[in-house]
Design a protein around this motif. Structure first.
Motif, short mmCIF file in Angstrom:
data_model
loop_
_atom_site.label_atom_id
_atom_site.label_comp_id
_atom_site.label_asym_id
_atom_site.label_seq_id
_atom_site.Cartn_x
_atom_site.Cartn_y
_atom_site.Cartn_z
N ARG A 1 1.46 -1.19 -0.19
CA ARG A 1 0.57 -0.01 -0.04
C ARG A 1 1.27 1.15 0.03
O ARG A 1 2.17 1.45 0.44
CB ARG A 1 -0.90 0.02 0.93
CG ARG A 1 -2.00 -1.22 1.17
CD ARG A 1 -2.88 -1.03 2.16
NE ARG A 1 -3.44 0.26 2.77
CZ ARG A 1 -2.98 0.84 3.98
NH1 ARG A 1 -2.06 0.56 4.48
NH2 ARG A 1 -3.52 2.47 3.65
N CYS A 2 0.36 2.26 -0.67
CA CYS A 2 1.12 3.18 -0.87
C CYS A 2 0.18 4.73 0.02
O CYS A 2 -0.75 4.88 -1.15
CB CYS A 2 1.74 3.85 -1.74
SG CYS A 2 2.25 5.45 -2.08
N THR A 3 0.19 5.35 0.39
CA THR A 3 -0.68 6.67 0.56
C THR A 3 -0.29 7.94 0.35
O THR A 3 -0.87 9.28 0.22
CB THR A 3 -0.84 7.15 2.36
OG1 THR A 3 0.00 6.57 2.84
CG2 THR A 3 -1.88 5.91 2.73
N CYS A 4 1.18 8.08 -0.41
CA CYS A 4 1.67 9.29 -0.99
C CYS A 4 0.63 9.81 -2.11
O CYS A 4 -0.15 9.41 -2.77
CB CYS A 4 2.74 9.18 -2.10
SG CYS A 4 4.07 7.86 -0.58
N SER A 5 0.77 11.04 -2.24
CA SER A 5 -0.33 12.57 -2.75
C SER A 5 0.99 12.78 -3.83
O SER A 5 2.13 12.29 -4.16
CB SER A 5 -0.80 12.97 -2.39
OG SER A 5 -0.09 14.16 -1.56
N ILE B 1 10.42 8.64 -10.70
CA ILE B 1 10.73 7.60 -9.83
C ILE B 1 10.23 7.45 -8.80
O ILE B 1 10.60 8.42 -7.27
CB ILE B 1 12.16 7.34 -9.81
CG1 ILE B 1 12.90 7.68 -11.45
CG2 ILE B 1 12.86 6.23 -9.57
CD1 ILE B 1 14.23 7.57 -11.40
N TYR B 2 9.61 6.65 -8.51
CA TYR B 2 9.06 6.53 -7.17
C TYR B 2 10.04 6.39 -5.68
O TYR B 2 10.52 5.02 -6.22
CB TYR B 2 7.97 5.53 -6.48
CG TYR B 2 7.36 5.18 -5.37
CD1 TYR B 2 6.14 6.13 -4.91
CD2 TYR B 2 7.72 4.17 -4.70
CE1 TYR B 2 5.58 5.88 -3.41
CE2 TYR B 2 7.02 4.20 -3.28
CZ TYR B 2 6.57 5.00 -2.60
OH TYR B 2 5.59 5.40 -1.52
N PRO B 3 10.49 6.92 -4.88
CA PRO B 3 11.56 6.91 -4.00
C PRO B 3 11.31 5.93 -2.41
O PRO B 3 12.31 5.82 -1.90
CB PRO B 3 11.45 8.52 -3.43
CG PRO B 3 10.53 8.96 -3.18
CD PRO B 3 9.52 7.99 -4.98
N GLY B 4 9.82 5.58 -2.84
CA GLY B 4 10.41 3.90 -1.95
C GLY B 4 9.67 4.66 -0.57
O GLY B 4 9.79 3.18 0.23
N THR B 5 9.09 5.40 -0.03
CA THR B 5 8.92 6.35 0.47
C THR B 5 8.22 5.24 1.42
O THR B 5 7.91 5.08 3.05
CB THR B 5 7.49 7.07 0.47
OG1 THR B 5 8.58 8.47 -0.59
CG2 THR B 5 7.16 8.61 1.59
N CYS B 6 7.13 4.52 1.56
CA CYS B 6 6.08 3.97 2.26
C CYS B 6 6.13 2.33 1.93
O CYS B 6 5.37 1.41 2.14
CB CYS B 6 4.33 3.58 1.36
SG CYS B 6 3.76 5.04 1.34
N ARG B 7 7.49 2.11 0.81
CA ARG B 7 8.13 0.83 1.38
C ARG B 7 7.83 -0.62 2.71
O ARG B 7 7.49 -1.91 2.42
CB ARG B 7 9.69 -0.18 0.70
CG ARG B 7 9.53 0.34 -0.53
CD ARG B 7 11.34 -0.03 -0.78
NE ARG B 7 10.42 -0.94 -2.24
CZ ARG B 7 11.92 -1.26 -2.82
NH1 ARG B 7 13.04 -1.50 -2.17
NH2 ARG B 7 11.43 -1.95 -3.82
ZN ZN Z 1 3.98 5.90 -0.68
#
Ligand code: ZN
Ligand code: GLU
Length: 300
Positions: free
Chosen positions: A103-107, A122-128
């Motif tokens: 799941r990824c909640t990034c806006s 490039i998705y930085p992997g915040t929600c990994r």
């Molecule tokens: Zn995210």
């Protein structure tokens, strides 16, 4: 009577019902149809109707009518991708259950600062490693493995997803299944052996191959045909105002589509019936004429 051999070649045309059929999509349909015919294969028609916000009322019907009028004959019923909803969700769940997706909640705003690669942000992997509960997209994990394929007409393509897109969305935040996942699941279910489509989707192919590997699916062959452009270089599309193909001048339009595909139809072919045009085109189809070509300018 001999039982019919299962088709060893299965091709498909998979338009999204975002507008009626324009010349660019006709050219793709022609190439994919002829590939199936010279391979004695099946040719499926799949309407990719899984993105209602982008769809136009009546477009699916208009596309089907136009293909019929132009003499295309597809095998079986027209397939509506929305009806594979359950299969899409099963595939999604299997990825999530194996922790291959998360799941990824990034806006969009959260990602504004992220670097961009060949495929966009490039998705930085915040929600990994986990994120807050709430409305979320689902992303597929990627890594640094090189994913390559040999296109039948174009150069070999190779990408390392970690540095071109990073973990990418397979279910959107609004709950809709993303194109990459849907297309891979449907091609597998329908036994598609070769994907013929526009070159604008060529860069998507490594992400789709990655999904096929994680889902233990077969990887079909790929043949990406040049994109048809206006004289100024813009792709023919609904956005650039490409009109619906004419229902009145079928022979002339098919003849122009064959010319765009580098074929050499006889000058009077434009006066033939669709059935005669298709016999000629099948007998004389030479996709090699397009090798290495990335775009074709549409002549008026
Ligand atoms: Zn995210
Ligand atoms: N539905 C996609 C489109 O119309 C094509 C999908 C595909 O051929 O893979 O752009």
């Amino acid at each position: 009577m001999q039982p019919r051999e299962p088709a060893s070649y299965v091709g498909r045309f998979a338009p999204s019902p975002t507008g009626p059929l324009h010349f660019g999509s006709l050219v793709t349909a022609v190439a994919s149809y002829l590939q199936a015919r010279i391979n004695n294969g099946q040719w499926l028609l799949r309407i990719e109707d899984i993105d209602p916000p982008r769809e136009q009322a009546g477009a699916a019907d208009a596309i089907i009518k136009a293909l019929d009028r132009y003499g295309f004959e597809w095998d079986g019923e027209t397939i509506f991708q929305s009806r594979s909803h359950e299969a899409h969700n099963i595939a999604l769940q299997s990825l999530v259950d194996r922790d291959l997706a998360y799941r990824c909640t990034c806006s969009r705003r959260d990602l504004l600062e992220a670097p961009t690669g060949l495929l966009g942000t490039i998705y930085p992997g915040t929600c990994r490693d986990g994120c807050e509960p709430g409305e979320s997209a689902i992303r597929l994990r990627t890594n640094n493995i090189e994913i390559s394929f040999d296109d039948t007409l174009q150069h070999a393509v190779s990408q390392r997803l970690e540095r071109e897109s990073g973990d990418f969305v397979i279910r959107r935040r609004d709950g809709l299944i993303a194109y990459h996942l849907a297309v891979v699941v449907d091609d597998e279910i329908q036994g598609v052996t070769e994907v013929v489509r526009g070159i604008d989707l060529m860069d998507s192919t490594p992400r789709q191959i990655w999904l096929q590997r994680l889902l233990n699916y077969r990887t079909p062959g790929y043949l990406h045909i040049p994109v048809i452009t206006h004289p100024d270089g813009d792709k023919l599309s609904k956005l650039t105002g490409a009109p619906e193909i004419s229902a009145a001048v079928v022979g002339q339009t098919l003849s122009r589509a064959l010319l765009a595909l580098g074929q050499k139809p006889p000058p009077d072919l434009l006066r033939w019936s669709p059935a005669d045009i298709w016999s000629w085109a099948t007998e004389n189809w030479q996709p090699e004429e397009l090798i290495g070509q990335r775009s074709i300018v549409k002549t008026p």
